[in-house]
Enzyme design. Sequence first.
Site, PDB file in Angstrom:
ATOM      1  N   LYS A  58       0.840  -1.200   0.000  1.00 59.32           N
ATOM      2  CA  LYS A  58       0.000   0.000   0.000  1.00 59.32           C
ATOM      3  C   LYS A  58       0.872   1.245   0.000  1.00 59.32           C
ATOM      4  O   LYS A  58       1.882   1.318   0.722  1.00 59.32           O
ATOM      5  CB  LYS A  58      -0.908  -0.027   1.231  1.00 59.32           C
ATOM      6  CG  LYS A  58      -1.946   1.084   1.304  1.00 59.32           C
ATOM      7  CD  LYS A  58      -2.827   0.882   2.525  1.00 59.32           C
ATOM      8  CE  LYS A  58      -3.964   1.898   2.599  1.00 59.32           C
ATOM      9  NZ  LYS A  58      -4.850   1.637   3.763  1.00 59.32           N
ATOM     10  N   SER A 108      -9.580   1.240   2.825  1.00 61.23           N
ATOM     11  CA  SER A 108      -8.747   2.047   1.955  1.00 61.23           C
ATOM     12  C   SER A 108      -7.603   1.271   1.307  1.00 61.23           C
ATOM     13  O   SER A 108      -6.930   1.797   0.416  1.00 61.23           O
ATOM     14  CB  SER A 108      -8.172   3.230   2.756  1.00 61.23           C
ATOM     15  OG  SER A 108      -7.302   2.769   3.783  1.00 61.23           O
ATOM     16  N   SER A 123      -9.939  -0.978   6.995  1.00 69.16           N
ATOM     17  CA  SER A 123      -9.372  -0.830   5.662  1.00 69.16           C
ATOM     18  C   SER A 123      -8.662  -2.060   5.111  1.00 69.16           C
ATOM     19  O   SER A 123      -8.235  -2.055   3.957  1.00 69.16           O
ATOM     20  CB  SER A 123      -8.407   0.362   5.635  1.00 69.16           C
ATOM     21  OG  SER A 123      -9.122   1.567   5.757  1.00 69.16           O
TER      22      SER A 123
END
Length: 386
Positions: free
Chosen positions: A32, A109, A133
């Site tokens: 990420k 996310s 997330s």
Amino acid sequence: MRDPWNAFMPYPDADVGHAAIGPLSGLRLAVKDLFDVAGYPTAAGNAAVLAASGIKTSTAPLVQTLLDTGACFVGKTNTDELAYSLIGGDIHFGMPINPRDPDLIPGGSSSGSAVAVAAGLADVGLGTDTSGSIRLPAAVNGLIGWRPTHGGLNNRALRPLAPNFDVPGFMTRSLEPMAAVMSAVGMHAASDRPQSILIPEDIFATIDDAVADQMIASLRSAGIPVREVGAISWLNLDELAWAFTTILQREAWESNRSLLERSMHAIAPDIAARLLSGSRLSEEEVLEARRIREQFSKEIDRLFGEDVLVALPTLAAKPPRRDAAPRCLAAFRSACIKLLCLSGLSGCPQLALPIARPGGNISLSLLGKRGADRMLLDVAKLLRVE
């Protein structure tokens, strides 16, 4: 790498070395874009952050641990802007496409890491989980999602959102690579098993009866006693979600205050509005939210002192379409936070996993005491899952 799913950030490739031999050898790692990786910028889903980032000269310790145990880095992945959403969209870099159903949101996310794993472009997706997330995109994409015990993994060189809730975590397509990842980051096999698995009736009553029955049937397949309890807290889900959201908003504002002051125009209006809401909270509201969090944490500690696990639905509702109206997306986010906040408020680990059923998959979660991360995985191996 060809990426029709918009899982990865469009960065030029840089050489990121890894150990030739190790427990994660042969596993492709997607990271990420909140973690620093030497040779790459870190954008956190925001163009202004990207412009100010520069090329990093060192790698986040957790990422380096994965590389040193044999994982092969394949790219940095898209994230919701500033990691402050559960939907998976981003006005700067676009919304990744859900490989299981392109009409649905990918969840966020950690959207890009989830999509990369679900699409077969990576074997391990490294993400973060503040309000869900990792668990939510794992559920939407049919993956295993692990939110570790808060503070259990190194989070240096990771851009914060709400430090009292932020944790790094992982997504995989099956339990075997997740077990390898847990071992690589120091979560070794557990020798104990819980005496029982608790089914909170108040939570399971909020989901479809057929789905609840399928989850409970899967839990009974583990050979561990299953007990139904009315609730796991004297506090109701609305109170817990309010406390969680209040603390989250205050900390998210504090983490991004300088960015707001410097470049508010570069932040999506809905994200900016949520950040600013944190600045308007009174000290009395924040103190009350922290009091509720402390009370809930003590209740959960007492509960887990009985050597139990808690089973939960991962999602509170079906994922919406990617073109759904903003109010529908907001309603989905709010509904899911009522379940996803329990791990954040308590600091306890949670493992989300898909269960096969006619018409598609559902996601079941196991919540355990702090430090019981590996036990969750060991119990998951006993369940009838996909």
